[in-house]
Design a protein around this motif. Structure first.
Motif, PDB file in Angstrom:
ATOM      1  N   VAL A   3       0.775  -1.296   0.026  1.00 12.48           N
ATOM      2  CA  VAL A   3      -0.232  -0.133  -0.023  1.00 12.48           C
ATOM      3  C   VAL A   3       1.020   1.369   0.081  1.00 12.48           C
ATOM      4  N   LYS A   4       0.619   2.248  -0.862  1.00 15.77           N
ATOM      5  CA  LYS A   4       1.376   3.360  -1.087  1.00 15.77           C
ATOM      6  C   LYS A   4       1.505   4.173   0.309  1.00 15.77           C
ATOM      7  N   LYS A   5       0.456   4.127   0.865  1.00 11.87           N
ATOM      8  CA  LYS A   5       0.651   4.889   2.391  1.00 11.87           C
ATOM      9  C   LYS A   5       1.599   4.209   3.440  1.00 11.87           C
ATOM     10  N   ASP A   6       1.646   3.135   2.963  1.00 18.78           N
ATOM     11  CA  ASP A   6       2.682   2.272   4.022  1.00 18.78           C
ATOM     12  C   ASP A   6       4.161   2.696   3.757  1.00 18.78           C
TER      13      ASP A   6
END
Ligand code: SF4
Length: 169
Positions: A3-6
């Motif tokens: 996930v990009k936010k991770d």
């Protein structure tokens, strides 16, 4: 699935933990070149003296297969004195986020002890010792160049920063 936010959170953490530069790249952009191990073998005083360096580390041909299974890498630049801690911190944070195969790698020899153990003995700090990127066949300069990052060749006695990376999948 990554996930990009991770990844963004790991980049943010890297900067908070002392990274001068933190950049995520697709793992397939890491430049692999088995010639790097010969630069370790001929011209580097750490060769054969640290468990994180060749010939104790996996052969490049063996490691490349593992490397190609990762999807992302976070490139980290920081002071040499802090590099090992930073790489391990980011690796652990990635694992806590569910990327349990995250693996930290670094430049240079292991600086966790002044002298490594004699041949045949086990590492004194296996939870924190991480292998040399060049010793595994990673062409660090070419990878940085491809990522649009500045690379500097260290000169004896000069203060310089160093690079590490955390592989994520
Ligand atoms: S932590 Fe110490 S014993 Fe382990 S590889 Fe590094 S220098 Fe060697």
């Amino acid at each position: 699935m990554i996930v990009k936010k991770d990844i963004d959170a790991l980049l943010q953490l890297s900067l908070e933990e002392g990274a001068i530069t933190a950049k995520a790249i697709a793992a397939h952009e890491i430049v692999f070149d088995e010639r790097t191990i010969h630069k370790c073998q001929f011209g580097c005083p750490a060769y054969g003296r640290y468990l994180t360096c060749p010939p104790y580390t996996p052969q490049p041909s063996e490691f490349e297969k593992a490397l190609r299974a990762y999807r992302w890498a976070i490139l980290l630049e920081c002071d040499l004195a802090d590099l090992n801690r930073l790489v391990v911190e980011v690796e652990k944070a990635a694992m806590r986020s569910g990327y349990y195969l995250a693996l930290g790698l670094k430049g240079h020899r292991c600086y966790l002890c002044d002298e490594c153990v004699p041949a045949g003995e086990s590492c004194r700090d296996p939870l924190n010792a991480r292998p040399s990127m060049s010793g595994l066949g990673i062409n660090v300069f070419a990878t940085l160049e491809k990522a649009g990052l500045e690379r500097k060749l260290a000169v004896d006695g000069e203060d310089y920063t160093s690079w590490g990376m955390v592989l994520i999948d």
